[in-house]
Design an enzyme around this catalytic site. Structure first.
Site, PDB file in Angstrom:
ATOM      1  N   SER A 147       0.848  -1.187   0.000  1.00 53.11           N
ATOM      2  CA  SER A 147       0.000   0.000   0.000  1.00 53.11           C
ATOM      3  C   SER A 147       0.885   1.238   0.000  1.00 53.11           C
ATOM      4  O   SER A 147       2.071   1.162   0.356  1.00 53.11           O
ATOM      5  CB  SER A 147      -0.884   0.006   1.254  1.00 53.11           C
ATOM      6  OG  SER A 147      -1.561   1.242   1.420  1.00 53.11           O
ATOM      7  N   TYR A 183      -3.246  -0.300  10.467  1.00 50.86           N
ATOM      8  CA  TYR A 183      -3.226  -0.715   9.066  1.00 50.86           C
ATOM      9  C   TYR A 183      -1.862  -0.421   8.447  1.00 50.86           C
ATOM     10  O   TYR A 183      -1.284  -1.270   7.747  1.00 50.86           O
ATOM     11  CB  TYR A 183      -4.320   0.020   8.298  1.00 50.86           C
ATOM     12  CG  TYR A 183      -4.358  -0.294   6.817  1.00 50.86           C
ATOM     13  CD1 TYR A 183      -5.004  -1.434   6.343  1.00 50.86           C
ATOM     14  CD2 TYR A 183      -3.749   0.550   5.894  1.00 50.86           C
ATOM     15  CE1 TYR A 183      -5.038  -1.728   4.982  1.00 50.86           C
ATOM     16  CE2 TYR A 183      -3.781   0.275   4.533  1.00 50.86           C
ATOM     17  CZ  TYR A 183      -4.428  -0.859   4.081  1.00 50.86           C
ATOM     18  OH  TYR A 183      -4.449  -1.151   2.731  1.00 50.86           O
TER      19      TYR A 183
END
Length: 283
Positions: free
Chosen positions: A146, A159
């Site tokens: 990500s 996250y």
């Protein structure tokens, strides 16, 4: 060899975890359109069968393997089942989840669930597949990282921790398994208009930050990443290992297909994928 034939995946078999929706489904469709037989994965057989039927209606080759990526035993059984129907050439660790919240109030249950889904699953699936691939001295593993592997943003520290860990795990896999003929790379997507990111799409303040300099195309579709991922899995990518750097750029910065084919760099809107091959091991 013609350039485009280097990205032909005919005869390859690819397992994509978390592929009943969003980026995972787009990746599966892209690989199948390039000629691969794709194995859809998730926990809901009904969802997977619906997706498989839709892809088959397009003339694509699709299989389904239902298992929970957070269960080591289920992963091993699922990977073995897929291998029994034919050797896995490509594995994409895409399964993931997001639970936002203030770090000072973040629950232990949410933390554990996030770690199991986003990080533990990458280890379990990759290890199970690698044992077959190492025996054949070939195979490609793609871990979906990500932009949060590189960047911090309020409310998603857990996250970001999982995605930062996936980036470093990718590097470790490339170093350990490269000498055995495997290639392990990471893709760091930006902001895609998927169910996972719907809260961001609907938040005016977040949209203002993300869309700055890119217009509405900052939220790109799965087609962009599926195209890039096809390039990463073709024969033309055989000299890449441990490509894990993520970033941002405007869609006006560069022509995506050209750079993806020539340099292995794909940047557009909220999607930023720049390769940082500091470990090169020819497979």
């Amino acid at each position: 060899m013609p350039v485009l034939s280097s990205f032909d995946l005919s005869g390859r078999r690819a397992l994509i975890t978390g592929s009943s929706a969003g980026i995972g489904l787009a990746l599966a469709q892209g690989l199948a359109q390039a000629g691969a037989t794709v194995i859809l994965n998730g926990r809901s057989n009904d969802k997977l069968q619906t997706c498989a039927a839709n892809l088959r209606a397009q003339g694509l080759s699709v299989e389904v393997e239902v298992f929970d990526v957070t269960s080591r035993a289920a992963v091993r059984a699922g990977v073995a089942s897929a291998e029994a129907r034919g050797a896995l050439d490509i594995v994409i660790n895409n399964a993931g989840m997001q639970r936002r919240g203030p770090l000072e109030h973040y629950s232990e249950d949410d933390w554990d669930a996030l770690m199991r889904t986003n990080l533990d699953s990458v280890f379990h699936v990759s290890q199970a597949a690698a044992q077959f691939m190492i025996a054949r001295r070939r195979g490609k593993i793609i871990n979906i990282c990500s932009v949060q592997s590189e960047l911090g943003r309020p409310g998603i520290a857990p996250y970001a921790a999982t995605k930062g860990a996936v980036k470093m795990l990718t590097k470790g896999m490339a170093i350990d398994w490269g000498p055995h003929g495997l290639q392990v790379n990471g893709l760091g997507p930006g902001y895609f208009k998927t169910e996972l990111n719907q809260a961001l799409v609907d938040n005016p303040a977040v949209r203002l930050i993300i869309l700055q300099g890119a217009g509405d195309k900052a939220f790109v579709s799965g087609a962009d990443i599926s195209q890039f991922n096809t390039h990463r899995n073709g024969d033309a990518s055989t000299h890449y290992n441990d490509a894990t750097q993520a970033g941002y750029a405007s869609v006006l910065d560069c022509p995506k297909p050209t750079l993806a084919k020539i340099r292995g760099i794909c940047m557009g809107g909220g999607l930023g994928l720049a390769l940082n091959c500091d470990v090169r091991m020819a497979a």
